[in-house]
Design an enzyme around this catalytic site. Structure first.
Site, PDB file in Angstrom:
ATOM      1  N   GLU A   1      -4.697   0.889  12.775  1.00  0.00           N
ATOM      2  CA  GLU A   1      -4.835   1.898  11.732  1.00  0.00           C
ATOM      3  C   GLU A   1      -6.300   2.221  11.473  1.00  0.00           C
ATOM      4  O   GLU A   1      -7.151   1.339  11.519  1.00  0.00           O
ATOM      5  CB  GLU A   1      -4.193   1.389  10.435  1.00  0.00           C
ATOM      6  CG  GLU A   1      -2.731   1.024  10.622  1.00  0.00           C
ATOM      7  CD  GLU A   1      -1.975   0.821   9.313  1.00  0.00           C
ATOM      8  OE1 GLU A   1      -0.761   0.695   9.388  1.00  0.00           O
ATOM      9  OE2 GLU A   1      -2.599   0.787   8.231  1.00  0.00           O
TER      10      GLU A   1
ATOM     11  N   CYS B   1     -13.152   4.852   8.561  1.00  0.00           N
ATOM     12  CA  CYS B   1     -13.006   3.402   8.421  1.00  0.00           C
ATOM     13  C   CYS B   1     -12.184   2.938   9.616  1.00  0.00           C
ATOM     14  O   CYS B   1     -11.036   3.349   9.782  1.00  0.00           O
ATOM     15  CB  CYS B   1     -12.288   3.068   7.116  1.00  0.00           C
ATOM     16  SG  CYS B   1     -11.913   1.305   6.963  1.00  0.00           S
TER      17      CYS B   1
ATOM     18  N   CYS C   1      -5.427  -9.664  12.495  1.00  0.00           N
ATOM     19  CA  CYS C   1      -6.635 -10.339  12.026  1.00  0.00           C
ATOM     20  C   CYS C   1      -6.345 -11.837  11.887  1.00  0.00           C
ATOM     21  O   CYS C   1      -5.279 -12.219  11.416  1.00  0.00           O
ATOM     22  CB  CYS C   1      -7.064  -9.770  10.674  1.00  0.00           C
ATOM     23  SG  CYS C   1      -8.564 -10.551  10.011  1.00  0.00           S
TER      24      CYS C   1
ATOM     25  N   CYS D   1      -7.080 -14.292   4.787  1.00  0.00           N
ATOM     26  CA  CYS D   1      -7.419 -14.084   3.364  1.00  0.00           C
ATOM     27  C   CYS D   1      -6.124 -13.808   2.589  1.00  0.00           C
ATOM     28  O   CYS D   1      -5.302 -12.994   3.022  1.00  0.00           O
ATOM     29  CB  CYS D   1      -8.383 -12.914   3.196  1.00  0.00           C
ATOM     30  SG  CYS D   1      -9.942 -13.160   4.061  1.00  0.00           S
TER      31      CYS D   1
ATOM     32  N   CYS E   1      -4.915 -10.030   1.526  1.00  0.00           N
ATOM     33  CA  CYS E   1      -5.058  -8.912   2.470  1.00  0.00           C
ATOM     34  C   CYS E   1      -3.854  -8.773   3.388  1.00  0.00           C
ATOM     35  O   CYS E   1      -3.355  -9.761   3.928  1.00  0.00           O
ATOM     36  CB  CYS E   1      -6.320  -9.117   3.299  1.00  0.00           C
ATOM     37  SG  CYS E   1      -6.649  -7.771   4.448  1.00  0.00           S
TER      38      CYS E   1
ATOM     39  N   LEU F   1     -17.497 -11.367  -0.363  1.00  0.00           N
ATOM     40  CA  LEU F   1     -17.808 -12.620  -1.062  1.00  0.00           C
ATOM     41  C   LEU F   1     -16.614 -13.053  -1.919  1.00  0.00           C
ATOM     42  O   LEU F   1     -16.090 -14.149  -1.769  1.00  0.00           O
ATOM     43  CB  LEU F   1     -19.082 -12.421  -1.900  1.00  0.00           C
ATOM     44  CG  LEU F   1     -19.708 -13.671  -2.503  1.00  0.00           C
ATOM     45  CD1 LEU F   1     -20.055 -14.696  -1.438  1.00  0.00           C
ATOM     46  CD2 LEU F   1     -20.971 -13.293  -3.300  1.00  0.00           C
TER      47      LEU F   1
ATOM     48  N   CYS G   1      -8.452  -0.400   0.792  1.00  0.00           N
ATOM     49  CA  CYS G   1      -8.915  -1.697   1.324  1.00  0.00           C
ATOM     50  C   CYS G   1      -7.822  -2.733   1.229  1.00  0.00           C
ATOM     51  O   CYS G   1      -7.193  -2.888   0.194  1.00  0.00           O
ATOM     52  CB  CYS G   1     -10.085  -2.243   0.520  1.00  0.00           C
ATOM     53  SG  CYS G   1     -11.481  -1.182   0.444  1.00  0.00           S
TER      54      CYS G   1
HETATM   55  N1  SAH Z   1     -12.792  -8.746   8.051  1.00  0.00           N
HETATM   56  C1  SAH Z   1     -13.773  -7.943   7.390  1.00  0.00           C
HETATM   57  C2  SAH Z   1     -13.419  -6.461   7.298  1.00  0.00           C
HETATM   58  C3  SAH Z   1     -12.030  -6.070   6.860  1.00  0.00           C
HETATM   59  S1  SAH Z   1     -11.595  -6.080   5.192  1.00  0.00           S
HETATM   60  C4  SAH Z   1     -14.068  -8.494   6.023  1.00  0.00           C
HETATM   61  O1  SAH Z   1     -13.425  -9.445   5.615  1.00  0.00           O
HETATM   62  O2  SAH Z   1     -14.991  -8.011   5.373  1.00  0.00           O
HETATM   63  C5  SAH Z   1     -12.461  -4.855   4.334  1.00  0.00           C
HETATM   64  C6  SAH Z   1     -12.631  -5.197   2.857  1.00  0.00           C
HETATM   65  O3  SAH Z   1     -11.407  -5.036   2.121  1.00  0.00           O
HETATM   66  C7  SAH Z   1     -13.050  -6.645   2.661  1.00  0.00           C
HETATM   67  O4  SAH Z   1     -14.031  -6.763   1.692  1.00  0.00           O
HETATM   68  C8  SAH Z   1     -11.742  -7.244   2.181  1.00  0.00           C
HETATM   69  O5  SAH Z   1     -11.941  -8.461   1.544  1.00  0.00           O
HETATM   70  C9  SAH Z   1     -11.209  -6.170   1.285  1.00  0.00           C
HETATM   71  N2  SAH Z   1      -9.810  -6.357   0.916  1.00  0.00           N
HETATM   72  C10 SAH Z   1      -8.868  -7.041   1.581  1.00  0.00           C
HETATM   73  N3  SAH Z   1      -7.689  -7.009   0.928  1.00  0.00           N
HETATM   74  C11 SAH Z   1      -7.892  -6.296  -0.197  1.00  0.00           C
HETATM   75  C12 SAH Z   1      -7.059  -5.879  -1.268  1.00  0.00           C
HETATM   76  N4  SAH Z   1      -5.781  -6.222  -1.319  1.00  0.00           N
HETATM   77  N5  SAH Z   1      -7.617  -5.127  -2.238  1.00  0.00           N
HETATM   78  C13 SAH Z   1      -8.912  -4.741  -2.168  1.00  0.00           C
HETATM   79  N6  SAH Z   1      -9.736  -5.084  -1.177  1.00  0.00           N
HETATM   80  C14 SAH Z   1      -9.248  -5.852  -0.190  1.00  0.00           C
END
Ligand code: SAH
Length: 343
Positions: free
Chosen positions: A92, A105, A112, A116, A119, A215, A333
């Site tokens: 996507e 984006c 992945c 996390c 996500c 972070l 995101c």
């Molecule tokens: N792996 C990389 C890039 C992908 S995520 C990373 O971790 O930075 C892009 C951004 O979206 C990251 O900051 C991630 O933490 C955030 N993100 C993931 N799930 C989210 C959610 N449910 N709501 C808002 N931001 C989210």
């Protein structure tokens, strides 16, 4: 004979290929330019002689991803694309419209591996890395489909870009190349969950792009509970790598901080975060959590978001709240996920 895919060939590789065809090196530059204008047919490359076009058609092709599905937001002009890759995997990408232009984006992996907890991209784990040609295709397909030039690229879709390092760097080079996309380094952003060796390597690359670091917590206890990578590279190690990046590139780092109700959005967290980031050349981007099905986590309410922002600002830390885009089409995101072909 198997035809070779010229997308994914660097200029040097392309020159080598033309030499093998008995052609002068400058032809490589012409073909390279056409490819990154979005051309996939040699016969449309009007500055090439007919004989060369025939030779190319016999020995090579230019791949292009297909749009499998496209969702257009009703609330803003965000568009989410699901692209079908040559091996039938899907990724996507999102197109966002800002006053200053189009931002793409893009994803760096199918799936992945990071796990996390907030996500969607990580459900189902990692399938494979994308090649730099495939990442480039995400941008090209968005340009072709919308008839607009992409002016900024953020590698913030599915996947952890610093675990796909070589392909990422080659992709960034093509984005930056005057022969291809000609996007300046500061308009290229890579977001990482905090792969410390990757950040150090990137610091030494001589490529001062914008680095965003996810972070999401002011201390190891909270970060461990949200992001498994923190057990491998805890916060102080991560911040040391960030300081190194700042010294080597002279660029400010963006820290992304997802605000999750009652988990990391308290006044104490804000205070702790501002102590942690004191004296660091950085910007904090607060992201109210976007809902992901099946996760028992809630977004912070707007009052708490403002309070968190104010504490950081009062401590002199540059902070903004990220505007949510494409929430209605699950393009925000953390909402990008791996689609599977039916049947
Ligand atoms: N792996 C990389 C890039 C992908 S995520 C990373 O971790 O930075 C892009 C951004 O979206 C990251 O900051 C991630 O933490 C955030 N993100 C993931 N799930 C989210 C959610 N449910 N709501 C808002 N931001 C989210």
């Amino acid at each position: 004979m198997n035809k070779i895919n010229l997308k994914g060939y660097t200029l040097t590789q392309m020159e080598e290929f033309l030499k093998q065809l008995g052609e002068p090196a400058y032809r490589a530059k012409q073909i390279f330019k056409w490819i990154y204008k979005g051309q996939t047919q040699f016969e449309n490359m009007t500055d090439l002689p007919k004989k060369l076009i025939k030779k190319l058609e016999n020995s090579a092709y230019i791949s292009m991803v297909n749009i499998y599905k496209k969702y257009e937001s009703d609330i803003d002009e965000t568009v989410k694309y699901i692209f079908l890759l040559e091996d039938r995997n899907m990724v996507e990408s999102v197109k966002m419209k800002y006053s200053f232009g189009i931002t793409a984006c893009i994803s760096s992996q199918v799936g992945c591996p990071m796990g996390c907890v907030f996500c969607a991209s990580t459900e189902g784990g990692i399938v494979r890395n994308l090649s730099w040609g495939e990442m480039t295709d995400e941008v090209l397909a968005i340009e072709n489909d919308s008839n607009e030039k992409v002016s900024r690229v953020v590698v913030m879709g599915s996947g952890e870009p610093l675990l796909n390092y070589e392909e990422l760097i080659q992709f960034l080079k093509v984005m930056n190349s005057p022969l291809a996309f000609n996007i300046s380094l500061r308009r290229l952003t890579v977001s990482t969950c905090g792969i410390v060796p990757g950040i150090i390597r990137l610091s030494e690359e001589g490529m001062p792009i914008t680095l965003a670091v996810s972070l999401h917590a002011p201390n190891d206890d909270i970060r461990n509970s949200l992001m498994p990578i923190n057990k491998q590279y805890p916060i102080l190690q991560l911040l040391d790598a960030c300081k190194y990046y700042i010294i080597k590139t002279k660029r400010r780092i963006t820290f992304e901080y997802v605000l999750i109700s009652n988990i990391n959005d308290t006044e104490q967290c804000a205070q702790e975060l501002s102590n942690l980031l004191e004296d660091l050349l950085c910007h904090v981007n607060l992201i109210p959590l976007n809902p992901v099905e099946g996760k028992n986590l809630n977004r912070s309410d707007p009052v708490r978001v403002r309070r968190f922002e104010k504490i950081l600002l009062d401590e002199g830390i540059s902070t903004t709240v990220r505007r949510e885009m494409g929430g209605d089409i699950k393009a925000a995101c953390g909402q990008l996920r791996r689609s599977l072909l039916m049947g």
